[in-house]
Design a protein around this motif. Structure first.
Motif, short mmCIF file in Angstrom:
data_model
loop_
_atom_site.label_atom_id
_atom_site.label_comp_id
_atom_site.label_asym_id
_atom_site.label_seq_id
_atom_site.Cartn_x
_atom_site.Cartn_y
_atom_site.Cartn_z
N PHE A 51 -24.65 -34.97 9.23
CA PHE A 51 -25.69 -34.13 8.49
C PHE A 51 -26.23 -33.09 9.34
CE2 PHE A 51 -30.02 -33.31 7.08
CZ PHE A 51 -29.92 -32.73 6.06
N ARG A 52 -26.59 -33.29 10.57
CA ARG A 52 -27.47 -32.28 11.35
C ARG A 52 -26.55 -31.18 11.68
NH1 ARG A 52 -32.29 -33.26 9.77
NH2 ARG A 52 -32.91 -35.16 10.12
N ASP A 53 -25.33 -31.50 12.05
CA ASP A 53 -24.30 -30.36 12.35
C ASP A 53 -24.10 -29.42 11.24
OD1 ASP A 53 -23.48 -30.94 14.96
OD2 ASP A 53 -21.83 -32.31 14.37
N VAL A 54 -24.05 -30.01 9.86
CA VAL A 54 -23.82 -29.12 8.74
C VAL A 54 -25.02 -28.28 8.58
CG1 VAL A 54 -23.35 -29.06 6.33
CG2 VAL A 54 -22.31 -30.73 7.60
N GLU A 55 -26.20 -29.02 8.59
CA GLU A 55 -27.54 -28.27 8.67
C GLU A 55 -27.65 -27.16 9.41
OE1 GLU A 55 -30.80 -30.51 10.00
OE2 GLU A 55 -32.12 -30.09 8.22
#
Ligand SMILES: Nc1ncnc2c1ncn2[C@@H]1O[C@H](COP(=O)(O)OP(=O)(O)OP(=O)(O)O)[C@@H](O)[C@H]1O
Ligand SMILES: O=C(O)C1=C[C@@H](O)[C@@H](O)[C@H](O)C1
Ligand SMILES: [Mg+2]
Length: 158
Positions: free
Chosen positions: A47-51
């Motif tokens: 999630f943090r990578d996509v964010e």
């Protein structure tokens, strides 16, 4: 986390004649599913990578008001990028008020809070941990004011 980013962001965009974008919504559109499902199926690191990738796809000085996610400034070099994007605002709302707003909202759609024994205590711990990032914003506003007053306070700063 319920600090009022979307509510204030939409009104601010309208009054400036800017477009409004919500990073959580951009993530859900990009991934074709909702945030709890991304956390459950792919994990927080994914999630943090996509964010971060989608944050960095926002054009600098693009006449946009962006509501970030609650954790966005606290990962990678996101806060540095946010500062380059334009003017940043931290809506500072005490944990007990956030807990009340979230309880009223009634939906368990925040994976980082789900299962918390005491919502207010978990929120307080998160705020304490994240404050060094939030404090880098250009302006901090006491987010407990009603949205009309928040707008009045903001307009002269922009
Ligand atoms: N200034 C305010 N004073 C009191 N309540 C507010 C204020 N701004 C927003 N709220 C209420 O708080 C709740 C959360 O607001 P909002 O969705 O704008 O927050 P958010 O920061 O975008 O939350 P999220 O983390 O879910 O994206 C809503 O029920 C909204 O009506
Ligand atoms: O505070 C957080 O870490 C989060 C806040 C939400 O806006 C979402 O971005 C997601 O649920 C994570
Ligand atoms: Mg929001």
């Amino acid at each position: 986390m319920s600090s009022g980013k979307t509510t204030l962001g939409k009104k601010l965009a309208r009054s400036l004649g800017y477009r409004f974008k919500d990073l959580d919504k951009l993530i859900e559109q990009d991934q074709n599913t909702d945030i709890p499902s991304i956390f459950a199926e792919k994990g927080e690191a994914y999630f943090r990578d996509v964010e971060s990738r989608l944050l960095k796809s926002i054009p600098v000085n693009g006449s946009i008001v962006l509501a970030s996610g609650g954790g966005t400034p606290c990962f990678f070099d996101n806060m540095e990028f946010i500062k380059k994007l334009g003017i940043s605002i931290f809506l500072d709302v005490p944990a007990h008020s956030l807990a009340k707003r979230i309880e009223n909202h009634g939906k368990d759609d925040r994976p980082i809070l789900s299962g918390a024994q005491s919502l207010a205590e978990t929120l307080q711990n998160k705020i304490d941990e994240r404050r060094p990032y939030y404090a880098q914003a250009d302006f901090s506003l006491h987010g407990e004011l009603d949205v009309t007053h928040l707008l009045e306070k903001l307009k002269p700063l922009l």
